[in-house]
Design a protein around this motif. Sequence first.
Motif, PDB file in Angstrom:
ATOM      1  N   SER A  44       0.842  -1.191   0.000  1.00  0.00           N
ATOM      2  CA  SER A  44       0.000   0.000   0.000  1.00  0.00           C
ATOM      3  C   SER A  44       0.881   1.248   0.000  1.00  0.00           C
ATOM      4  O   SER A  44       1.927   1.279   0.665  1.00  0.00           O
ATOM      5  CB  SER A  44      -0.893  -0.003   1.242  1.00  0.00           C
ATOM      6  OG  SER A  44      -1.752   1.110   1.224  1.00  0.00           O
ATOM      7  N   ALA A  45       0.484   2.250  -0.774  1.00  0.00           N
ATOM      8  CA  ALA A  45       1.123   3.579  -0.814  1.00  0.00           C
ATOM      9  C   ALA A  45       2.450   3.639  -1.582  1.00  0.00           C
ATOM     10  O   ALA A  45       3.144   4.648  -1.528  1.00  0.00           O
ATOM     11  CB  ALA A  45       1.316   4.153   0.588  1.00  0.00           C
ATOM     12  N   LYS A  48       1.012   2.752  -6.914  1.00  0.00           N
ATOM     13  CA  LYS A  48       0.443   1.997  -8.043  1.00  0.00           C
ATOM     14  C   LYS A  48      -0.595   2.820  -8.791  1.00  0.00           C
ATOM     15  O   LYS A  48      -0.566   2.921 -10.020  1.00  0.00           O
ATOM     16  CB  LYS A  48      -0.176   0.677  -7.541  1.00  0.00           C
ATOM     17  CG  LYS A  48       0.843  -0.257  -6.907  1.00  0.00           C
ATOM     18  CD  LYS A  48       0.223  -1.536  -6.409  1.00  0.00           C
ATOM     19  CE  LYS A  48      -0.753  -1.368  -5.266  1.00  0.00           C
ATOM     20  NZ  LYS A  48      -0.168  -0.805  -4.016  1.00  0.00           N
ATOM     21  N   THR A  49      -1.532   3.404  -8.047  1.00  0.00           N
ATOM     22  CA  THR A  49      -2.580   4.202  -8.698  1.00  0.00           C
ATOM     23  C   THR A  49      -1.959   5.401  -9.414  1.00  0.00           C
ATOM     24  O   THR A  49      -2.346   5.731 -10.542  1.00  0.00           O
ATOM     25  CB  THR A  49      -3.620   4.680  -7.654  1.00  0.00           C
ATOM     26  OG1 THR A  49      -4.180   3.536  -7.019  1.00  0.00           O
ATOM     27  CG2 THR A  49      -4.732   5.490  -8.307  1.00  0.00           C
ATOM     28  N   CYS A  50      -0.991   6.034  -8.768  1.00  0.00           N
ATOM     29  CA  CYS A  50      -0.362   7.221  -9.373  1.00  0.00           C
ATOM     30  C   CYS A  50       0.401   6.874 -10.646  1.00  0.00           C
ATOM     31  O   CYS A  50       0.404   7.644 -11.608  1.00  0.00           O
ATOM     32  CB  CYS A  50       0.582   7.883  -8.370  1.00  0.00           C
ATOM     33  SG  CYS A  50      -0.318   8.728  -7.064  1.00  0.00           S
ATOM     34  N   LEU A  61      -1.290  12.437  -9.343  1.00  0.00           N
ATOM     35  CA  LEU A  61      -2.288  12.516  -8.276  1.00  0.00           C
ATOM     36  C   LEU A  61      -1.582  12.847  -6.967  1.00  0.00           C
ATOM     37  O   LEU A  61      -1.194  11.954  -6.218  1.00  0.00           O
ATOM     38  CB  LEU A  61      -2.974  11.157  -8.098  1.00  0.00           C
ATOM     39  CG  LEU A  61      -4.118  10.751  -9.001  1.00  0.00           C
ATOM     40  CD1 LEU A  61      -4.650   9.402  -8.557  1.00  0.00           C
ATOM     41  CD2 LEU A  61      -5.228  11.784  -8.996  1.00  0.00           C
ATOM     42  N   THR A  68      -6.555   2.323  -2.350  1.00  0.00           N
ATOM     43  CA  THR A  68      -7.461   1.626  -3.264  1.00  0.00           C
ATOM     44  C   THR A  68      -8.246   0.574  -2.490  1.00  0.00           C
ATOM     45  O   THR A  68      -7.700  -0.103  -1.627  1.00  0.00           O
ATOM     46  CB  THR A  68      -6.652   0.928  -4.392  1.00  0.00           C
ATOM     47  OG1 THR A  68      -5.915   1.913  -5.085  1.00  0.00           O
ATOM     48  CG2 THR A  68      -7.560   0.191  -5.361  1.00  0.00           C
ATOM     49  N   GLY A  94      -3.057  -2.477  -2.237  1.00  0.00           N
ATOM     50  CA  GLY A  94      -1.866  -3.045  -1.605  1.00  0.00           C
ATOM     51  C   GLY A  94      -2.125  -3.548  -0.197  1.00  0.00           C
ATOM     52  O   GLY A  94      -1.361  -4.356   0.332  1.00  0.00           O
ATOM     53  N   ASP A 152      11.812  10.597  -7.535  1.00  0.00           N
ATOM     54  CA  ASP A 152      12.003  12.055  -7.378  1.00  0.00           C
ATOM     55  C   ASP A 152      12.364  12.431  -5.944  1.00  0.00           C
ATOM     56  O   ASP A 152      12.894  13.508  -5.690  1.00  0.00           O
ATOM     57  CB  ASP A 152      10.709  12.789  -7.791  1.00  0.00           C
ATOM     58  CG  ASP A 152       9.503  12.328  -6.983  1.00  0.00           C
ATOM     59  OD1 ASP A 152       9.082  13.028  -6.062  1.00  0.00           O
ATOM     60  OD2 ASP A 152       8.984  11.231  -7.265  1.00  0.00           O
ATOM     61  N   ALA A 180       6.062   8.673 -10.504  1.00  0.00           N
ATOM     62  CA  ALA A 180       4.739   9.068 -10.991  1.00  0.00           C
ATOM     63  C   ALA A 180       4.632  10.586 -10.966  1.00  0.00           C
ATOM     64  O   ALA A 180       3.845  11.177 -11.705  1.00  0.00           O
ATOM     65  CB  ALA A 180       3.656   8.443 -10.121  1.00  0.00           C
TER      66      ALA A 180
HETATM   67  N1  LIG Z   1       6.772  12.167  -4.560  1.00  0.00           N
HETATM   68  C1  LIG Z   1       6.066  11.153  -5.073  1.00  0.00           C
HETATM   69  N2  LIG Z   1       4.915  10.777  -4.472  1.00  0.00           N
HETATM   70  C2  LIG Z   1       4.235   9.731  -5.034  1.00  0.00           C
HETATM   71  C3  LIG Z   1       4.692   9.053  -6.191  1.00  0.00           C
HETATM   72  N3  LIG Z   1       3.811   8.078  -6.487  1.00  0.00           N
HETATM   73  C4  LIG Z   1       2.850   8.138  -5.549  1.00  0.00           C
HETATM   74  N4  LIG Z   1       3.093   9.129  -4.670  1.00  0.00           N
HETATM   75  C5  LIG Z   1       2.289   9.487  -3.483  1.00  0.00           C
HETATM   76  O1  LIG Z   1       2.241   8.316  -2.662  1.00  0.00           O
HETATM   77  C6  LIG Z   1       0.947   8.165  -2.087  1.00  0.00           C
HETATM   78  C7  LIG Z   1       0.385   6.792  -2.432  1.00  0.00           C
HETATM   79  O2  LIG Z   1       0.140   6.708  -3.828  1.00  0.00           O
HETATM   80  P1  LIG Z   1      -0.940   5.696  -4.448  1.00  0.00           P
HETATM   81  O3  LIG Z   1      -0.709   5.671  -5.919  1.00  0.00           O
HETATM   82  O4  LIG Z   1      -2.302   6.019  -3.999  1.00  0.00           O
HETATM   83  O5  LIG Z   1      -0.463   4.322  -3.770  1.00  0.00           O
HETATM   84  P2  LIG Z   1      -1.005   2.829  -4.039  1.00  0.00           P
HETATM   85  O6  LIG Z   1       0.182   1.944  -4.220  1.00  0.00           O
HETATM   86  O7  LIG Z   1      -2.007   2.821  -5.144  1.00  0.00           O
HETATM   87  O8  LIG Z   1      -1.679   2.461  -2.646  1.00  0.00           O
HETATM   88  P3  LIG Z   1      -2.879   1.402  -2.365  1.00  0.00           P
HETATM   89  O9  LIG Z   1      -4.046   1.868  -3.140  1.00  0.00           O
HETATM   90  O10 LIG Z   1      -3.144   1.422  -0.890  1.00  0.00           O
HETATM   91  O11 LIG Z   1      -2.374   0.052  -2.782  1.00  0.00           O
HETATM   92  C8  LIG Z   1       0.109   9.327  -2.594  1.00  0.00           C
HETATM   93  O12 LIG Z   1       0.087  10.342  -1.606  1.00  0.00           O
HETATM   94  C9  LIG Z   1       0.834   9.811  -3.837  1.00  0.00           C
HETATM   95  O13 LIG Z   1       0.645  11.178  -4.105  1.00  0.00           O
HETATM   96  C10 LIG Z   1       5.924   9.497  -6.798  1.00  0.00           C
HETATM   97  O14 LIG Z   1       6.419   8.976  -7.795  1.00  0.00           O
HETATM   98  N5  LIG Z   1       6.557  10.555  -6.186  1.00  0.00           N
END
Ligand SMILES: Nc1nc2c(ncn2[C@@H]2O[C@H](COP(=O)(O)OP(=O)(O)OP(=O)(O)O)[C@@H](O)[C@H]2O)c(=O)[nH]1
Length: 228
Positions: A44-45, A48-50, A61, A68, A94, A152, A180
């Motif tokens: 999680s976090a 993946k979604t981003c 995002l 998710t 996640g 980043d 992302a």
């Molecule tokens: N700085 C930065 N932040 C990111 C990046 N990708 C995602 N984030 C941040 O990380 C957090 C989690 O991103 P998500 O894409 O929602 O994570 P996820 O893996 O889909 O999480 P689950 O849905 O719980 O499985 C959010 O606050 C995003 O803005 C990145 O490449 N750089």
Amino acid sequence: MSARKTSLTDKQSKNGTSKYVLERCASINEYYDIAFKVMLLGDSAVGKTCILVRFKDGAFLGGNFIATVGIDFRNKVVDVDNLKVKLQIWDTAGQERFRSVTHAYYRDAQALLLLYDITSKPSFDNIRAWLTEIHEYAQKDVVIMLLGNKADMAAERVVKTEDGERLAKEYGVPFMETSAKTGVNVELAFLAIAKELKHRATQQPNEPKFQIHDYIESQKQKTGCCGM
Ligand SMILES: Nc1nc2c(ncn2[C@@H]2O[C@H](COP(=O)(O)OP(=O)(O)OP(=O)(O)O)[C@@H](O)[C@H]2O)c(=O)[nH]1
């Protein structure tokens, strides 16, 4: 649950999936020659979604993190050697409590993008457990790619690039670091997967095998990667 993260019912998912669909889709918006199912996996976090939103919409995002719930998918058609390749990309939750839901979807996937967060050691340490799960539930010949996301965030980095490279090498899977937020390597990751899957599906006996590792390295050099 946020509007961008809806869960799907089993019925919808069955209707939405197909293996090596070789058809011309009549829809104007979604014309394609061949379709593949790709899944995003990881803690999680990790982003993946981003990553999916960056690839699909070219946007980041930011803001509050909303986990998710269940599983969701989005389609994107890309050009590979004059063929329209539709990637149906499944974004999984996640969080541990959704694991049994996502297991059911593994077997239909032709490719898996496995993510960790370079600022989170636990997310990297869990990659081995994810790979064990993949070997248990996914197809034997599934294409796997390891991505170290949030590249980043250099100041918060706790997982070295070399550690990601070493782990990927151990499992024989391609690897790259992505962001992302800046978009670095996101398109390349999906395009490399699309090319690999397209070549596998249409390979002629006398044609040289597509080398995904070589392709990624050559593209990184072209773009002067990795300006994160
Ligand atoms: N700085 C930065 N932040 C990111 C990046 N990708 C995602 N984030 C941040 O990380 C957090 C989690 O991103 P998500 O894409 O929602 O994570 P996820 O893996 O889909 O999480 P689950 O849905 O719980 O499985 C959010 O606050 C995003 O803005 C990145 O490449 N750089």
